[in-house]
Design an enzyme around this catalytic site. Structure first.
Site, short mmCIF file in Angstrom:
data_model
loop_
_atom_site.label_atom_id
_atom_site.label_comp_id
_atom_site.label_asym_id
_atom_site.label_seq_id
_atom_site.Cartn_x
_atom_site.Cartn_y
_atom_site.Cartn_z
NE ARG A 106 -4.03 -1.81 2.38
CZ ARG A 106 -4.03 -3.21 2.84
NH1 ARG A 106 -2.76 -3.43 3.73
NH2 ARG A 106 -5.04 -4.04 2.92
NE ARG A 169 -9.58 -8.00 4.79
CZ ARG A 169 -9.14 -7.13 4.08
NH1 ARG A 169 -8.03 -6.45 4.65
NH2 ARG A 169 -9.62 -6.92 2.89
CG HIS A 193 -5.75 -0.42 5.92
ND1 HIS A 193 -6.34 -1.55 6.38
CD2 HIS A 193 -5.74 -0.20 4.55
CE1 HIS A 193 -6.89 -2.17 5.09
NE2 HIS A 193 -6.75 -1.37 4.02
CB THR A 248 -10.18 -6.23 -1.76
OG1 THR A 248 -9.62 -4.83 -1.40
CG2 THR A 248 -9.20 -7.09 -1.66
#
EC number: 1.1.1.27
Length: 335
Positions: A106, A169, A193, A248
């Site tokens: 990311r 999750r 994150h 996703t």
């Protein structure tokens, strides 16, 4: 000559033209549309606006949603590439940006997306100066910081979706191992994150029973039950889904709708979302990362002072350092 509408309807007063709970979604890619349908299915807004630069897709997505109006409680769905369509939004959800590729961290996305935000954020604030901005695009923590800088909004009105999904999750995977529903398994993922997120093993519980008290090695390398693998699965899960289907979208869409429900209904629920953490847990830089935060109609109103163990604080500080090492090199954050 009177029209059919004139014959059918007698006007008593002019209708209100200003929405009560308008939501804008910026970006109609896979994530943006998953957010949109999740918001609509929950009936959270009386007007939904979509914005994107790809006009044909934007119009097509708008029409497709409009054709389902009979099955929704949102009576107005609009779309345009011009940001004037977003005016008077209560919450603006930003999902636009370059998509994360298979195997790409990311954090590798950051500079490519900063330039996109330099166009989006000033337009959003121009048309909805009182809005709350919820940033979803990755890397979400850094882009929430970027949004805060570009928008000029107070920090309580710039929120990153952060670890709300990571924690979901985490709770799902633990619940699977324990044979209970995720809502009955409580646990928090904090920090970035992404790859440096922190699993707060000291707080994991079912019905108030601390799992780490029952298994003191829980989350460590010495744990014979290898619970640490659950956190690894949380970190790896997005990469795995991307490898399997290319992106996703569904879970993050549901996560965003969950956050919006808390904000728009002023529920004051606690969520792990990305906020400015300078001065907390010994963090000295202006970074955004996830802590347990109270959300409501005013935005992010407070942070829960979670009692963390020394190793968890160290991991949180490491997460902040990881973000800062990328963030400090971002060029030109003036809108």
């Amino acid at each position: 000559m009177a029209t059919l509408m004139d014959k059918l309807i007698t006007s008593v007063a002019p209708p209100s033209t200003k929405p009560n709970n308008k939501v804008t979604v910026v970006g109609v890619g896979q994530v943006g549309m998953a957010c949109a349908i999740s918001i609509l299915e929950k009936g959270l807004c009386d007007e939904l606006a979509l914005v994107d630069v790809v006009e044909d897709k934007l119009k097509g997505e708008m029409m497709d949603l409009q054709h389902g109006s009979l099955f929704l409680n949102t009576h107005k769905i609009v779309a345009d590439k011009d940001y004037s369509v977003t005016a008077n939004s209560k919450v603006v959800v930003v999902t636009a940006g370059v998509r994360q590729q298979e195997g790409e961290s990311r954090l590798d996305l950051v500079q490519r997306n900063v330039n996109v935000f330099k166009f989006i954020i000033p337009q959003v604030v121009k048309h909805s100066p009182d809005c709350i901005i919820l940033v979803v695009s990755n890397p979400v923590d850094i882009l929430t910081y970027v949004t805060w800088k570009l928008s000029g909004l107070p920090k309580h009105r710039v929120i990153g979706s952060g670890c709300n999904l990571d924690s979901a999750r985490f709770r799902f995977l633990m619940a699977e191992k324990l044979g209970v529903h995720p809502t009955s398994c409580h646990g928090w993922i904090l920090g970035e994150h992404g790859d440096s997120s922190v699993a707060v093993w000291s707080g994991v519980n079912v019905a108030g029973v601390s799992l780490q008290e029952m298994n003191p090695a829980m989350g460590s390398d010495q744990d014979p039950e290898s619970w640490k693998q659950v956190h690894k699965q949380v970190v790896d899960s997005a990469y795995e889904v991307i490898k399997l289907k290319g992106y996703t979208n569904w879970a993050i869409g549901m996560s965003v709708a969950d956050l919006l429900e808390t904000i728009l209904k002023n529920l004051c629920r606690v969520h792990p979302v990305s906020t400015m953490v300078k001065g907390m847990y010994g963090i000295e830089n202006e970074v955004f990362l996830s802590l347990p935060c109270v959300l409501g109609s005013a935005g992010l109103t407070s942070v829960i002072n979670q009692k963390l163990k020394d190793n968890e604080v160290a991991q949180l500080q490491n997460s902040a350092t990881t973000l800062w090492n990328v963030q400090k090199d971002i060029k030109d954050l003036k809108s």
